[in-house]
Design an enzyme around this catalytic site. Structure first.
Site, PDB file in Angstrom:
ATOM      1  N   GLU A 176     -18.256  -7.346  -5.090  1.00 25.08           N
ATOM      2  CA  GLU A 176     -18.149  -8.645  -4.431  1.00 25.08           C
ATOM      3  C   GLU A 176     -17.233  -9.593  -5.197  1.00 25.08           C
ATOM      4  O   GLU A 176     -17.281 -10.802  -5.013  1.00 25.08           O
ATOM      5  CB  GLU A 176     -19.529  -9.249  -4.227  1.00 25.08           C
ATOM      6  CG  GLU A 176     -20.405  -8.436  -3.286  1.00 25.08           C
ATOM      7  CD  GLU A 176     -21.758  -9.072  -3.026  1.00 25.08           C
ATOM      8  OE1 GLU A 176     -21.848 -10.323  -3.099  1.00 25.08           O
ATOM      9  OE2 GLU A 176     -22.719  -8.341  -2.755  1.00 25.08           O
ATOM     10  N   GLU A 211     -24.811 -15.219  -7.615  1.00 27.01           N
ATOM     11  CA  GLU A 211     -25.396 -13.890  -7.434  1.00 27.01           C
ATOM     12  C   GLU A 211     -24.523 -13.171  -6.409  1.00 27.01           C
ATOM     13  O   GLU A 211     -24.895 -13.010  -5.254  1.00 27.01           O
ATOM     14  CB  GLU A 211     -26.844 -13.989  -6.965  1.00 27.01           C
ATOM     15  CG  GLU A 211     -27.612 -12.680  -7.134  1.00 27.01           C
ATOM     16  CD  GLU A 211     -27.255 -11.642  -6.086  1.00 27.01           C
ATOM     17  OE1 GLU A 211     -26.245 -10.901  -6.270  1.00 27.01           O
ATOM     18  OE2 GLU A 211     -27.978 -11.556  -5.093  1.00 27.01           O
TER      19      GLU A 211
END
Length: 312
Positions: free
Chosen positions: A111, A102
């Protein structure tokens, strides 16, 4: 990083429930080995352990790894192993049945989930193994509400004959994390377009590019564009940050325009979006709005670039 950020993740029940269901769909108790990349406080790794995973390897580089260590001990998670490095830096042999990560931002790719999952899939995942998430689709829709635009134009309202247009320029070359309502979008968001699709089960580029276009049915003023994403964790299990979806800790991104665009009936408004993300250089975003007449001829363009929004 302060613990408050991780508290917002734990409080996000839509996120947690979706990942739990995805893990449950692929874990065979007593047999499945899991790698949790970007483990944070260890929640997803613990979920996998509670679901019966044979072993769980949790990768975490931030200071929160210390908290994760205590959490694993408190839960007597003997099958869980915390590895305090980024998965791309791990050189030892590791073979797993499931990779879960995640590492999703308000902008889905900020990310570096593409590069991270590509590396882990190539080096750690067994043949016919599973990855969570499997795919990410990014959507865009024109914003017809002046609410955020009004907020961003404070520079022009200072008065007293003071010109702050240089600061205004920087503001309009930034992207903003905001929660938008469906009624603030063209057609209530129903005409949103998928401008990018990422299949994490195969090699794809971290550099992304896409476009979208709408023909308006009545005269409309466009103030900017909203971007959000949907992640398919496993078949039938989708996590969405759309304005119409259940609320999560993520919000939409708002891409402003240097000037609102008045689009007449049957004219077209389009946008081109570009991004590139890497661990070393961060995330770069650019967007160009294109106004066309009813015949498809370009009337005007507005180009914006996040790199131009930083102080020189």
């Amino acid at each position: 990083m302060r613990i408050e950020y991780h508290r917002t993740l734990i409080a996000d029940h839509a996120r947690n429930d979706a990942f739990f269901r995805a893990l449950k769909a692929v874990i065979e108790p007593g047999k499945t080995i899991v790698a949790d990349i970007g483990a944070g406080t260890g929640l997803l790794g613990l979920m996998a352990s509670k679901l019966g995973a044979k072993e769980v390897f949790l990768f975490e580089t931030a200071e929160v790894a210390g908290v994760a260590t205590e959490v694993l001990m408190a839960n007597k998670a003997k099958s869980c192993h915390l590895i305090p490095c980024h998965s791309t830096e791990f050189d030892d042999k590791l073979t797993v049945d499931v990779i879960v990560s995640e590492t999703l931002g308000n902008y889905a790719l900020e990310e570096n989930i593409i590069a991270t999952m590509s590396d882990a899939r190539a080096r750690f995942l067994k043949r016919k193994g599973h990855i969570i998430p499997q795919a990410i689709v990014q959507f865009v829709a024109p914003v017809i509400s002046p609410r955020i635009d009004d907020e961003l134009r404070v520079w022009s309202r200072v008065g007293n004959g003071i010109d702050l247009s240089a600061a205004q320029y920087l503001t309009m070359n930034n992207a903003y994390v905001r929660q938008l309502a469906t009624e603030e979008l063209l057609d209530g968001g129903k005409s949103a377009v998928a401008w990018d699709s990422v299949d994490l089960t195969r090699d794809v580029r971290s550099k992304r590019k896409g476009e979208a276009e709408w023909r308006v049915s009545r005269s409309t003023r466009i103030y900017g564009f909203a971007v959000w994403w949907e992640a398919t964790l496993q078949s039938g299990i989708v996590l969405s940050t759309a304005p119409s979806a259940p609320r999560t800790h993520w919000e939409q991104l708002y891409f402003p325009l240097s000037a609102p665009i008045d689009v007449k009936s049957r004219e077209r408004i389009g946008v081109e979006l570009r991004s590139r993300s890497s661990e070393s250089a961060g995330t770069h975003l650019a967007w160009t709005a294109i106004h066309k007449n009813a015949n498809g001829e370009v009337i005007a363009k507005q180009a914006h670039d996040l790199d131009k929004g930083y102080l020189p």
